[in-house]
Design a protein around this motif. Structure first.
Motif, PDB file in Angstrom:
ATOM      1  N   PHE A   1       0.966  -1.552   0.147  1.00  0.00           N
ATOM      2  CA  PHE A   1      -0.169  -0.137   0.287  1.00  0.00           C
ATOM      3  C   PHE A   1       1.218   0.883  -0.040  1.00  0.00           C
ATOM      4  O   PHE A   1       0.614   2.267  -0.782  1.00  0.00           O
ATOM      5  CB  PHE A   1      -0.999   0.131   0.974  1.00  0.00           C
ATOM      6  N   ALA A   2       1.698   1.285   0.486  1.00  0.00           N
ATOM      7  CA  ALA A   2       2.867   2.429   1.136  1.00  0.00           C
ATOM      8  C   ALA A   2       3.429   3.000  -0.662  1.00  0.00           C
ATOM      9  O   ALA A   2       3.529   3.185  -0.639  1.00  0.00           O
ATOM     10  CB  ALA A   2       3.559   2.004   2.243  1.00  0.00           C
ATOM     11  N   VAL A   3       4.027   1.481  -1.267  1.00  0.00           N
ATOM     12  CA  VAL A   3       4.624   2.355  -2.709  1.00  0.00           C
ATOM     13  C   VAL A   3       3.331   2.209  -3.630  1.00  0.00           C
ATOM     14  O   VAL A   3       3.976   3.205  -3.839  1.00  0.00           O
ATOM     15  CB  VAL A   3       5.162   0.658  -2.869  1.00  0.00           C
ATOM     16  N   ALA A   4       2.059   1.660  -3.066  1.00  0.00           N
ATOM     17  CA  ALA A   4       1.834   2.193  -4.573  1.00  0.00           C
ATOM     18  C   ALA A   4       1.098   4.282  -4.209  1.00  0.00           C
ATOM     19  O   ALA A   4       1.231   4.599  -5.091  1.00  0.00           O
ATOM     20  CB  ALA A   4       0.459   1.382  -4.815  1.00  0.00           C
ATOM     21  N   ALA A   5       1.227   4.078  -3.134  1.00  0.00           N
ATOM     22  CA  ALA A   5       0.624   5.736  -2.556  1.00  0.00           C
ATOM     23  C   ALA A   5       1.807   6.665  -2.889  1.00  0.00           C
ATOM     24  O   ALA A   5       1.601   7.602  -3.891  1.00  0.00           O
ATOM     25  CB  ALA A   5       0.732   5.498  -0.735  1.00  0.00           C
ATOM     26  N   GLY A   6       2.865   5.784  -2.944  1.00  0.00           N
ATOM     27  CA  GLY A   6       4.395   6.554  -3.538  1.00  0.00           C
ATOM     28  C   GLY A   6       4.177   7.053  -4.758  1.00  0.00           C
ATOM     29  O   GLY A   6       4.623   8.390  -5.317  1.00  0.00           O
TER      30      GLY A   6
END
Ligand SMILES: O=C(O)c1cc(=O)[nH]c(=O)n1[C@@H]1O[C@H](COP(=O)(O)O)[C@@H](O)[C@H]1O
Length: 271
Positions: A250-255
């Motif tokens: 989720f964090a990579v995708a948000a970035g």
């Protein structure tokens, strides 16, 4: 934070992106739910992944209030984390407060002093004495609801009052308030066609512009009608960034989503 400092950050990062931290535990990846404070862990990961691409964070307090004391604790921890690790980020308490002066002073104290937000969203409809207590705080900003992004904005905000629509009356009248140099306004990205008229009334003010992403507003339209020589825009996306993936990535995708928006903003800044 001063608006000059905010402008410096926008130039440095080539971004005027605000990431909305509207955390809903039903959408948080399941592996985080086992941690002691899933909301804070989610925010921390989102902040780490997006901070290089944005200049502001906007937690909407409703998403924290909904979880009672635990939610408030997560909000406090999120703010402490931001202020300690990324003090250059402009922080917005999206609380949409508005009440008589005596009460407004307590709201202002809670968010601008207690939690050390740089700014707070305020509903203007109780008038001057409900807004001025927020404006009294040096280098803090009051973001008045101007023309909001939701369909119901047409119920009252665009209705003509004397010679002009109510949202224009709010913007023009509030500029006579004591401390009005600390004012900013909310204008929904879904109402970009109104931005040129709004700029006639508030040529230099920073505008918080939510509604790109999940609500369908267009970044290029917002820039075309709303950008000033010092940008004057903070464009917010919440769900479109923080829920880009519901998996462990989720964090990579948000970035990645934040970077995409930053790149579009960099292109707008070059125009
Ligand atoms: O004040 C706000 O931030 C706000 C004003 C407005 O007119 N429209 C609007 O969507 N917002 C907030 O901006 C965020 C938009 O979230 P997304 O639609 O998920 O990007 C939410 O926190 C809303 O409460």
């Amino acid at each position: 934070m001063t608006t000059d400092f905010l402008w410096e950050q926008i130039q440095k990062k080539q971004s005027f992106l605000c990431v909305g931290l509207d955390v809903d535990l039903e959408k948080v990846p399941p592996h985080l739910l086992a941690t002691e404070d899933p909301i804070f862990e989610f925010n921390k990961a989102i902040i780490e992944a997006t901070q290089a691409y944005c200049v502001a964070y906007k937690p909407n307090t409703a998403f924290y209030e909904a979880y009672g004391l635990d939610g408030w604790r997560s909000l406090e921890r999120t703010m402490a984390y931001l202020n300690e690790n990324y003090p250059e980020q402009f922080t917005i308490a999206d609380a949409k407060r508005g009440d008589i002066g005596n009460t407004a002073t307590r709201y202002a104290k809670a968010f601008l002093e207690g939690m050390q937000f740089d700014s707070i969203t305020v509903a203007p409809y109780m008038g001057r004495d409900s807004v001025e207590p927020f404006l009294a705080f040096e280098d803090k900003h009051t973001i008045l609801l101007g023309l909001t992004s939701n369909p119901g904005a047409f119920d009252f905000q665009t209705k003509t009052l004397e010679a002009r629509p109510l949202f224009k009356e709010v913007i023009a009248c509030s500029q006579g308030y004591k401390g009005s140099e600390n004012l900013m306004y909310v204008v929904g990205a879904t109402k970009a066609e109104y931005l040129a008229e709004i700029r006639e009334l508030a040529p230099k003010s920073f505008l918080l512009v939510p509604g790109v992403g999940a609500q369908g507003g267009s970044l290029s339209e917002v820039c075309k009608y709303g950008m000033t020589d010092q940008v004057g825009l903070l464009v917010n996306s919440s769900r479109g960034i923080i829920y880009a993936s519901s998996g462990t990535d989720f964090a990579v995708a948000a970035g990645r989503k934040a970077q995409e928006l930053q790149q579009q903003m960099a292109a707008e800044l070059k125009k």
